[in-house]
Design an enzyme around this catalytic site. Structure first.
Site, short mmCIF file in Angstrom:
data_model
loop_
_atom_site.label_atom_id
_atom_site.label_comp_id
_atom_site.label_asym_id
_atom_site.label_seq_id
_atom_site.Cartn_x
_atom_site.Cartn_y
_atom_site.Cartn_z
CD GLU A 71 -3.01 -0.98 0.23
OE1 GLU A 71 -2.66 -1.02 -0.97
OE2 GLU A 71 -4.18 -0.89 0.59
CB THR B 102 -5.47 5.78 -3.10
OG1 THR B 102 -6.45 4.85 -3.51
CG2 THR B 102 -5.40 5.79 -1.58
#
Ligand code: HSE
Length: 305
Positions: free
Chosen positions: A128, A180
């Site tokens: 991530e 994101t």
């Protein structure tokens, strides 16, 4: 055993009030990979998906996550990974988390499970970091563990599995791009204490609702007064579509992860399908193509196929 196929599910992170701490897993869609040992002392990647995934190990989330696990084991064992099926990247349902979870889970199986599922979260999170600039665990934790999960703390990492009542998720993915990393940059860094109090109440209420199977409490608690108002600006007609979901009977509705997908939770599958139709119509009315799906909660998490 030196070759294995792994499925890792899509996930909904934040679950309205729990920015970076709450998430749950879906039964589908998901990622599928095959992973096997190689004797080359490095991670080799092949892509059989339509998404042109980066194949340099340092730019690929699966390889970065796996390398962090191999570093912890102090091993130079090589692995060859083939991506067979992929959640559409950038959809807001944990595409990078599923890829990271699948890689570390598969290698852990082949290595005879040196780590528990819960321990794998710390490695999957590293994927991530390169996907979004932040090593959050609210997608990778439910992807690995299944069900609803809570990241109680990041330092030290403390991930808790929550009870998962019978509940149905509707997810609508409008065909717009929200990265994101961008949707994290626009967040405010300071929160008025009054808003924080509201958010704490809702997080505690949602967790209590999951423990007590109290659907009305779950519904009342699916509110985000901190992140949703900022990110709603990135999604055309967000509030109209959210209202359509609630009018169709959803317990609550918010942004899935960092968007652009929206999710709603409903008590029955029938309601979840009605909610799907209402949300889909909302995007169709403003000329935005979209995909919709309904899923129960995936209680198993990442698994061998
Ligand atoms: N908690 C993360 C966010 C999830 O909202 O930015 C996105 O992957």
């Amino acid at each position: 055993m030196n070759s294995i196929r792994i499925f890792a599910p899509a996930t909904v992170a934040n679950v309205a009030c729990g920015f970076d701490i709450l998430g749950f897993a879906l039964c589908s869609p998901g990622d599928e990979i095959s992973i096997e040992f190689n004797n080359l002392h490095k991670i080799i990647l092949h892509d059989n998906t339509p998404y042109h995934l980066p194949l340099e190990a340092e730019k690929n989330v699966t390889a970065v996550a796996l390398q962090s696990m191999l570093d912890a084991l102090k091993t130079n064992q090589g692995f060859t990974i083939t991506f067979l099926q992929k959640i559409m990247p950038g959809s807001g349902v944990g595409s990078s988390a599923a890829s990271s979870a699948a890689g570390v889970f598969g290698a852990n199986e082949l290595l005879d499970k040196p780590f528990t599922r819960n321990n794998l979260v710390q490695f999957a999170m590293q994927g991530e970091r390169i996907a979004s600039g932040s090593a959050h665990a609210d997608n990778v934790a439910p992807a690995l563990l299944g069900g609803f999960t809570l990241v109680r703390s990041y330092t030290p990492l403390d991930v808790i599995s929550l009870p998962s009542p019978t509940i149905y998720a509707t997810v609508v993915h409008p065909q717009i791009e929200v990265r994101t990393s961008d949707s994290r940059k626009i967040l405010r860094h300071e929160i008025p204490i009054k808003k924080a109090v509201e958010q704490w109440g809702n997080v505690a209420g949602l967790v209590t609702g999951l423990f007590t199977n109290d659907y009305a409490l779950i519904g009342r608690s699916l509110q985000d007064v901190i992140v949703e108002p900022v990110r709603a600006l990135l999604i055309p007609e967000f509030y109209t579509i959210k209202q359509a979901a609630l009018d169709a009977g959803a317990l609550g509705c918010s942004i899935s992860g960092s968007g652009p997908s929206l999710f709603a939770l409903s008590e029955t599958e029938k309601t979840a399908q009605k909610v799907a139709a209402a949300m889909q119509q909302g995007f169709t009315n403003i000329g935005i193509d979209n995909h919709v799906f309904v899923s129960p909660i995936n209680k198993e998490g990442t698994r061998v196929v």
